[in-house]
Write a protein that holds these residues in place. Sequence first.
Motif, mmCIF file in Angstrom:
data_model
loop_
_atom_site.group_PDB
_atom_site.id
_atom_site.type_symbol
_atom_site.label_atom_id
_atom_site.label_comp_id
_atom_site.label_asym_id
_atom_site.label_seq_id
_atom_site.Cartn_x
_atom_site.Cartn_y
_atom_site.Cartn_z
ATOM 1 N N THR A 1 0.711 -1.219 -0.034
ATOM 2 C CA THR A 1 -0.099 0.040 -0.060
ATOM 3 C C THR A 1 0.875 1.418 -0.092
ATOM 4 O O THR A 1 1.896 1.204 0.450
ATOM 5 C CB THR A 1 -0.888 0.083 1.264
ATOM 6 O OG1 THR A 1 -0.030 0.208 2.400
ATOM 7 C CG2 THR A 1 -1.937 -1.106 1.362
ATOM 8 N N SER A 2 0.437 2.343 -0.378
ATOM 9 C CA SER A 2 0.940 3.733 -0.376
ATOM 10 C C SER A 2 0.837 4.326 0.911
ATOM 11 O O SER A 2 1.488 5.097 1.224
ATOM 12 C CB SER A 2 0.504 4.320 -1.618
ATOM 13 O OG SER A 2 -0.812 4.750 -1.487
ATOM 14 N N ARG B 1 -4.451 4.744 6.693
ATOM 15 C CA ARG B 1 -4.686 5.630 7.747
ATOM 16 C C ARG B 1 -5.584 4.823 8.821
ATOM 17 O O ARG B 1 -6.655 4.367 8.278
ATOM 18 C CB ARG B 1 -5.402 7.106 7.023
ATOM 19 C CG ARG B 1 -5.980 7.998 7.921
ATOM 20 C CD ARG B 1 -5.771 9.372 7.570
ATOM 21 N NE ARG B 1 -6.552 10.160 8.645
ATOM 22 C CZ ARG B 1 -5.947 10.840 9.604
ATOM 23 N NH1 ARG B 1 -4.809 10.330 10.085
ATOM 24 N NH2 ARG B 1 -6.845 11.613 10.440
ATOM 25 N N GLU C 1 -8.307 3.050 6.222
ATOM 26 C CA GLU C 1 -8.264 3.655 4.831
ATOM 27 C C GLU C 1 -6.955 3.083 4.359
ATOM 28 O O GLU C 1 -5.975 3.417 5.058
ATOM 29 C CB GLU C 1 -8.518 5.041 4.759
ATOM 30 C CG GLU C 1 -9.555 5.405 5.473
ATOM 31 C CD GLU C 1 -9.893 6.874 5.408
ATOM 32 O OE1 GLU C 1 -10.124 7.482 4.386
ATOM 33 O OE2 GLU C 1 -9.417 7.526 6.574
ATOM 34 N N ASP C 2 -6.947 2.661 3.031
ATOM 35 C CA ASP C 2 -5.875 2.371 2.513
ATOM 36 C C ASP C 2 -6.338 2.854 0.853
ATOM 37 O O ASP C 2 -7.096 3.497 0.613
ATOM 38 C CB ASP C 2 -5.075 1.040 2.437
ATOM 39 C CG ASP C 2 -5.906 -0.052 1.782
ATOM 40 O OD1 ASP C 2 -6.972 0.225 1.008
ATOM 41 O OD2 ASP C 2 -5.827 -1.126 1.997
ATOM 42 N N HIS C 3 -5.260 2.852 -0.077
ATOM 43 C CA HIS C 3 -5.130 3.226 -1.182
ATOM 44 C C HIS C 3 -6.640 2.478 -1.848
ATOM 45 O O HIS C 3 -7.004 3.000 -2.947
ATOM 46 C CB HIS C 3 -4.067 3.054 -2.165
ATOM 47 C CG HIS C 3 -3.573 1.727 -2.599
ATOM 48 N ND1 HIS C 3 -3.184 0.797 -1.716
ATOM 49 C CD2 HIS C 3 -3.807 0.950 -3.617
ATOM 50 C CE1 HIS C 3 -3.057 -0.338 -2.272
ATOM 51 N NE2 HIS C 3 -3.305 -0.145 -3.205
ATOM 52 N N ARG C 4 -6.921 1.247 -1.492
ATOM 53 C CA ARG C 4 -8.241 0.655 -2.279
ATOM 54 C C ARG C 4 -9.287 0.836 -1.583
ATOM 55 O O ARG C 4 -10.314 0.651 -2.229
ATOM 56 C CB ARG C 4 -7.626 -0.973 -2.122
ATOM 57 C CG ARG C 4 -6.585 -1.138 -2.759
ATOM 58 C CD ARG C 4 -6.109 -2.671 -2.724
ATOM 59 N NE ARG C 4 -6.269 -3.046 -1.393
ATOM 60 C CZ ARG C 4 -6.536 -4.199 -0.833
ATOM 61 N NH1 ARG C 4 -7.581 -4.902 -1.536
ATOM 62 N NH2 ARG C 4 -6.692 -4.365 0.376
ATOM 63 N N THR D 1 -11.942 1.685 2.262
ATOM 64 C CA THR D 1 -12.264 2.256 3.690
ATOM 65 C C THR D 1 -13.317 1.347 4.267
ATOM 66 O O THR D 1 -14.109 0.837 3.676
ATOM 67 C CB THR D 1 -12.906 3.633 3.433
ATOM 68 O OG1 THR D 1 -11.753 4.519 2.798
ATOM 69 C CG2 THR D 1 -13.128 4.260 4.858
ATOM 70 N N SER E 1 -4.833 -5.584 4.067
ATOM 71 C CA SER E 1 -3.998 -4.768 3.655
ATOM 72 C C SER E 1 -2.541 -5.123 3.848
ATOM 73 O O SER E 1 -2.267 -6.169 4.910
ATOM 74 C CB SER E 1 -4.047 -3.218 4.198
ATOM 75 O OG SER E 1 -3.256 -2.450 3.574
ATOM 76 N N SER F 1 1.384 -3.893 4.250
ATOM 77 C CA SER F 1 2.139 -2.758 4.536
ATOM 78 C C SER F 1 3.491 -2.979 5.027
ATOM 79 O O SER F 1 3.743 -3.799 5.676
ATOM 80 C CB SER F 1 1.427 -1.740 5.329
ATOM 81 O OG SER F 1 2.096 -0.402 5.619
#
Length: 154
Positions: free
Chosen positions: A2-3, A6, A22-25, A27, A101, A103
Amino acid sequence: MTSGIRITWTLGAHGWADCILEDHRTTTELTASRITSAPEDFLTAVTRVVAGETETRVQFEAEPTAYRWIFHREGEDVRSRVLELRDGSDHDNRGTEIWSSRSGVDRFARAVIRCFDEVAQTYGESGYRGKWGEPFPRTELEALRRHWRTHQHP
């Protein structure tokens, strides 16, 4: 990878909190009640991952629904899964995966520390206790911060 992740912890009615991931994909939102030590247990689980544990879990009770986090550390990465369970005593295979996710451990730990630093700033420790019904998890947050600083790679 992931970028960015949050995590937001928002206190609601007395003894209840919402946790937004939340991630880039995607929520998703989880609910936690204070019938368990959800924030303390969450921070402790993340500390274990940072310290090198390969698998750890934590559960948020939402009465009767439960949200089970499962963390798998693979080298410098952590895979996080959240299962929604109809009952907290259910086996993992009875849950529905509502978030996953991957990370870097460092990035994930920073997101968790940032989340609880924002909680402390937003509510203050006495305001947190008034809304959650228990003291702010200062000891667990600082333990995570210490382990993160010790184990982070430049």
